[in-house]
Design a protein around this motif. Sequence first.
Motif, PDB file in Angstrom:
ATOM      1  N   SER A  90       0.838  -1.206   0.000  1.00  0.00           N
ATOM      2  CA  SER A  90       0.000   0.000   0.000  1.00  0.00           C
ATOM      3  C   SER A  90       0.868   1.249   0.000  1.00  0.00           C
ATOM      4  O   SER A  90       0.621   2.205  -0.748  1.00  0.00           O
ATOM      5  CB  SER A  90      -0.923   0.001   1.221  1.00  0.00           C
ATOM      6  OG  SER A  90      -1.825  -1.085   1.179  1.00  0.00           O
ATOM      7  N   SER A  93       2.617   1.666  -3.352  1.00  0.00           N
ATOM      8  CA  SER A  93       1.708   2.098  -4.411  1.00  0.00           C
ATOM      9  C   SER A  93       1.258   3.541  -4.250  1.00  0.00           C
ATOM     10  O   SER A  93       1.140   4.280  -5.237  1.00  0.00           O
ATOM     11  CB  SER A  93       0.481   1.182  -4.451  1.00  0.00           C
ATOM     12  OG  SER A  93      -0.471   1.628  -5.386  1.00  0.00           O
ATOM     13  N   PHE A 237      -6.676  -1.599  -6.052  1.00  0.00           N
ATOM     14  CA  PHE A 237      -5.374  -1.221  -6.593  1.00  0.00           C
ATOM     15  C   PHE A 237      -5.318  -1.261  -8.124  1.00  0.00           C
ATOM     16  O   PHE A 237      -4.584  -0.479  -8.733  1.00  0.00           O
ATOM     17  CB  PHE A 237      -4.278  -2.120  -6.018  1.00  0.00           C
ATOM     18  CG  PHE A 237      -3.949  -1.814  -4.592  1.00  0.00           C
ATOM     19  CD1 PHE A 237      -3.262  -0.662  -4.245  1.00  0.00           C
ATOM     20  CD2 PHE A 237      -4.335  -2.682  -3.573  1.00  0.00           C
ATOM     21  CE1 PHE A 237      -2.949  -0.367  -2.927  1.00  0.00           C
ATOM     22  CE2 PHE A 237      -4.033  -2.400  -2.243  1.00  0.00           C
ATOM     23  CZ  PHE A 237      -3.340  -1.236  -1.920  1.00  0.00           C
ATOM     24  N   TYR A 238      -6.080  -2.183  -8.746  1.00  0.00           N
ATOM     25  CA  TYR A 238      -5.947  -2.381 -10.188  1.00  0.00           C
ATOM     26  C   TYR A 238      -7.274  -2.299 -10.937  1.00  0.00           C
ATOM     27  O   TYR A 238      -7.310  -2.560 -12.143  1.00  0.00           O
ATOM     28  CB  TYR A 238      -5.305  -3.747 -10.469  1.00  0.00           C
ATOM     29  CG  TYR A 238      -3.976  -3.937  -9.793  1.00  0.00           C
ATOM     30  CD1 TYR A 238      -2.838  -3.253 -10.216  1.00  0.00           C
ATOM     31  CD2 TYR A 238      -3.851  -4.814  -8.712  1.00  0.00           C
ATOM     32  CE1 TYR A 238      -1.617  -3.424  -9.586  1.00  0.00           C
ATOM     33  CE2 TYR A 238      -2.631  -4.993  -8.074  1.00  0.00           C
ATOM     34  CZ  TYR A 238      -1.520  -4.296  -8.509  1.00  0.00           C
ATOM     35  OH  TYR A 238      -0.301  -4.464  -7.887  1.00  0.00           O
TER      36      TYR A 238
END
Length: 251
Positions: A90, A93, A237-238
């Motif tokens: 986390s 990112s 995230f994606y």
Amino acid sequence: MTTFFILYFFILGIILGSFYNVVGLRVPKGELFKEDRSYCPHCRHSLSWYELIPLLSFTLQSGKCRHCRQRISPIYPFMEFFSGLAFAASFLSLGFQFELLLALLLVSMFHIIVVSDLRYMIIPNKVLVFFAFLIMIYRIADPIDPWWASLAGGGLGFAGTALIIIVSRGGMGGGDMKLFTVIGFALGVKLLIVSFFLAVLIGTAASLVLMSLKVVGRKNPIPFGPFIAIGSLASYFYGIQLINWYLGSFF
């Protein structure tokens, strides 16, 4: 310096993960504050500090209680490692931006829920209410654009899952419905849909593998919480990249 902070968040994750294991095990039994010290679930011997070092104690004790020599479930160190890895990822990112708080809240909530769902097949209401409150405060401070997307996501998470429960006559549980409501409020409509799709896809694939290996039978219930956690974190995230890939490939 980046390496230092990645290591810092990994260590923070495994330390908090050890606590989240306790929460996930005790909240469904109403024992969170009834016991001052952690104890062996087999012999109930109170554990010393050196038996509670995340990851390390499990490894040094060969996965067994030092007192009764019964095996300790590998789910505990696995989940500690999960939180450590997820906390570090986390930060890697997002860096030091406000959104990092939401990521850590989601990881923390999913850790507790996965432990509880695997152990008791229960997603505790108290855990959901606690994190729903924190996520609501976060979304007031940092709303999705447009601002009503959180409300729409929460409404879709509740109504959509409720419809599936009715049509499938119990194919999903009430805990799953409440969890998707919280996820929808946190992520909004688009990422909620991606998280649900991924959870179903991963859950179906894992179930087929487990049945083919005869780990579980066709009629044995499989907790869905872990797959919701994986699908939702992947979506968080994606999810935007997956949506763009899908639209670019098929439309």
